[in-house]
Write a protein that holds these residues in place. Sequence first.
Motif, short mmCIF file in Angstrom:
data_model
loop_
_atom_site.label_atom_id
_atom_site.label_comp_id
_atom_site.label_asym_id
_atom_site.label_seq_id
_atom_site.Cartn_x
_atom_site.Cartn_y
_atom_site.Cartn_z
N ASN A 245 0.82 -1.21 0.00
CA ASN A 245 0.00 0.00 0.00
C ASN A 245 0.86 1.26 0.00
OD1 ASN A 245 -2.29 -1.58 0.06
ND2 ASN A 245 -2.55 -1.43 2.26
N ARG A 246 1.98 1.23 0.71
CA ARG A 246 2.87 2.39 0.74
C ARG A 246 3.46 2.66 -0.65
NH1 ARG A 246 3.94 6.70 3.79
NH2 ARG A 246 3.45 5.37 5.59
N ILE B 161 2.24 1.73 -3.72
CA ILE B 161 1.27 2.13 -4.75
C ILE B 161 0.49 3.37 -4.33
CG2 ILE B 161 1.04 -0.25 -5.52
CD1 ILE B 161 -1.70 -0.32 -4.14
N ARG B 162 0.69 3.83 -3.08
CA ARG B 162 0.07 5.05 -2.57
C ARG B 162 -1.44 4.95 -2.49
NH1 ARG B 162 3.58 9.79 -5.72
NH2 ARG B 162 5.64 8.96 -5.19
N ARG B 163 -1.96 3.77 -2.26
CA ARG B 163 -3.39 3.56 -2.05
C ARG B 163 -3.57 2.42 -1.07
NH1 ARG B 163 -3.30 3.33 -7.54
NH2 ARG B 163 -3.86 1.13 -7.46
N ARG B 164 -4.70 2.39 -0.40
CA ARG B 164 -5.02 1.30 0.52
C ARG B 164 -5.83 0.25 -0.22
NH1 ARG B 164 -6.56 4.09 6.37
NH2 ARG B 164 -4.53 5.11 6.71
N GLU B 165 -5.12 -0.57 -0.99
CA GLU B 165 -5.77 -1.60 -1.77
C GLU B 165 -5.77 -2.94 -1.05
OE1 GLU B 165 -7.39 -1.45 -4.56
OE2 GLU B 165 -7.04 0.65 -5.07
N GLY C 49 0.23 -4.12 -8.60
CA GLY C 49 0.03 -2.67 -8.70
C GLY C 49 1.28 -2.01 -9.26
N LYS D 127 5.15 3.62 -7.02
CA LYS D 127 5.64 4.97 -7.27
C LYS D 127 6.54 5.36 -6.10
CE LYS D 127 1.38 6.22 -9.70
NZ LYS D 127 0.20 7.13 -9.72
N GLN E 270 -14.60 -3.94 1.45
CA GLN E 270 -13.90 -3.88 0.17
C GLN E 270 -14.78 -4.34 -0.98
OE1 GLN E 270 -10.25 -6.30 -0.48
NE2 GLN E 270 -9.19 -4.34 -0.36
N LYS F 26 -16.99 -1.47 -1.96
CA LYS F 26 -16.26 -0.48 -2.76
C LYS F 26 -16.07 -0.96 -4.19
CE LYS F 26 -13.68 1.50 1.13
NZ LYS F 26 -12.33 1.72 1.72
N ARG G 2 -17.03 0.93 -7.88
CA ARG G 2 -16.04 1.24 -8.91
C ARG G 2 -16.32 0.55 -10.24
NH1 ARG G 2 -10.53 0.30 -5.30
NH2 ARG G 2 -10.87 2.01 -3.80
#
Length: 657
Positions: free
Chosen positions: A160-161, A163-167, A185, A188, A416, A419, A423
């Motif tokens: 998650n850190r 890819i900068r998202r909480r997937e 993912g 970045k 999840q 969500k 999407r």
Amino acid sequence: MYRSWARAISALVRRCMCGAAHLSNLPPKFYTRRLPFADAKVSFGSLFDGLGINGIGRSPLRLSKYGLVTILNFPYAVNYGFCTLSRSADEILLSSTQSNDVINNLEDSNVGFDDVAPTDGLQIKDRNKNLVEFTKVDVNLLPTVILVGRPNVGKSALFNRLIRRREALVYNTPDDHVTRDFREGIAKLGDLRFRVLDSAGLEMAATSGSILDRTADMTANVLARSQFAIFLIDVRAGLHPMDLEVGKWLRRHAPGITPILVMNKSESLDDGAGLLAAAAGEAYELGFGDPIAISAETGFGMAELYEALKPLLEDQMLQILADKGIQENSTCDVDEESKLPLQLAIVGRPNVGKSTLLNTLLQENRVLVGPEAGLTRDSVRAQFQFQGRTIYLIDTAGWLQRTKQEKGPASLSVMQSRKSIMRAHVIALVLDAEEIAKTRSSMKHAEVVIARRAVEEGRGLVVIVNKMDLLRGRKNSDLYKKVMEAVPEEIQTVIPQITGIPVVFISALEGRGRTSVMHQVIDTYEKWCSRLSTARLNRWLCKVMSRHSWKDQAAQPKIKYFTQVKARPPTFVAFMGGKTKLSNTDLRFLTRSLKEDFDLGGIPIRIMQRSVPKKKGGTGNMKSSSSSGRTVERISSDKRSVVASENASENADLITT
């Protein structure tokens, strides 16, 4: 020489729990903070990294976890060597605005370039120069990095850190596994871009055929397709025996990959007491080189991870670009269809065959399957091409009603899954044919909730009846026909908001019905994105209004015109004349007529009303009357001649008299 020196220091640390040796790929760095380490001594013969600019994501100047001094602000890097400092560090400490005087201060401190090892002399490297622009490289060409380790070491948190998202689901379960399927993912990290894979925790003591054994086999298959690996250990728990087993497993399954050893959860040990250095000394027993201390939760140590990954990724990327004959600044041509890929979410109750259906559509073992109910926890996202169209498949966990007493990974899986519905573009609701035949009911409460939520969110809906292979045979032939006839009728009764919901009967285990499912999904998606012209809608409206039976012709609402304002889902606006409005019965009639006449079944349709006020006639009459009055006055202006003639006759009479 440096390696042997570092190993000797690490052995000393393990014995006496003291010392401050830097055990990363780069030797210890200088501190620039004056307090509270201004009186720190740097003795002759200490290794140093020379000079280095703060990397991307590096925290400000702070106390080193290895007990020496940190980075000097200088835009170039000097290769490590032996330090000849004989005075205190306070004499050479610099502020952030004194970077131009670094060389002079080093010369005053008796640090000469001739004293720098190795014997090749001073090597200055420009760290700001990038060999590859990763942001301009096609995503399909990026190198792959997999995260491996025993359970509960923070692989999903690091994923998650990056890819900068909480997937990925993150939950502290020391005795259980949260992640079972691997997730993919785009990481970045500063200016670096690479494909990162989150894998399940490895346990070598798992019995054959168990869930852990199957996840280990899946991780081995993914590891064979990866170029690099990040081996995570929990520094709080120390070097665990399972870490040694995972290290042996990595050497056996990936002999050509040298993993990057990472000590996670290091934020609590970064206190300058030497605890982190002692843990790093223990990590040397794994034999994977110098460990990197990070904290996936707080972001501590991401700069060091960046420095370790950058040269490896650049070399791999240059090799890939050379093999492909593609420049790194080239861009791939994409069409409109690939810019807007289709998002398909596979939802349903537990153990109805959702993961098996995803593997069948992808034609590979992408997710873990088995007879156990509730096997899937994470919502796994996979991409594939079907007839030139990019499609993203989302396999969700089994839908369960969330209760207040329910906690842990199951509760997170339900959130999840919800969500994923929001999407997605099209929802594939999977039913179990065997349960339908036993219970004589097509949909249970949970499935009705899923379908109605999909309608409320404005998504396309496709119903898939799985496990039809269990109803084949002479004994079940009548039952097979009854299920195929009863399911569409019952679905239409339970969900009256949408007419013409498509129903597909398949067997995901045997691979039957794969093409039918995809054609039906694409057809539903095209209807969901359809647009109708205003002229065509108004011609249709005239015919529809004429065939509708109105109770009171005098109170019949008058629709000025009818138009579509948006798609995805199709949304229409009826502009009404006056204060009259369409009743709910009239709206249902128009919705049903739209679906029948334009073949829009299986998707929700929204109709809104707007009133068009009538023009008041008083204002226009007043204007006309005022203008006519002015015209009369202009016509009556001929009286001037009449008045002039009368005055002339009076003057003549006076003259005569």
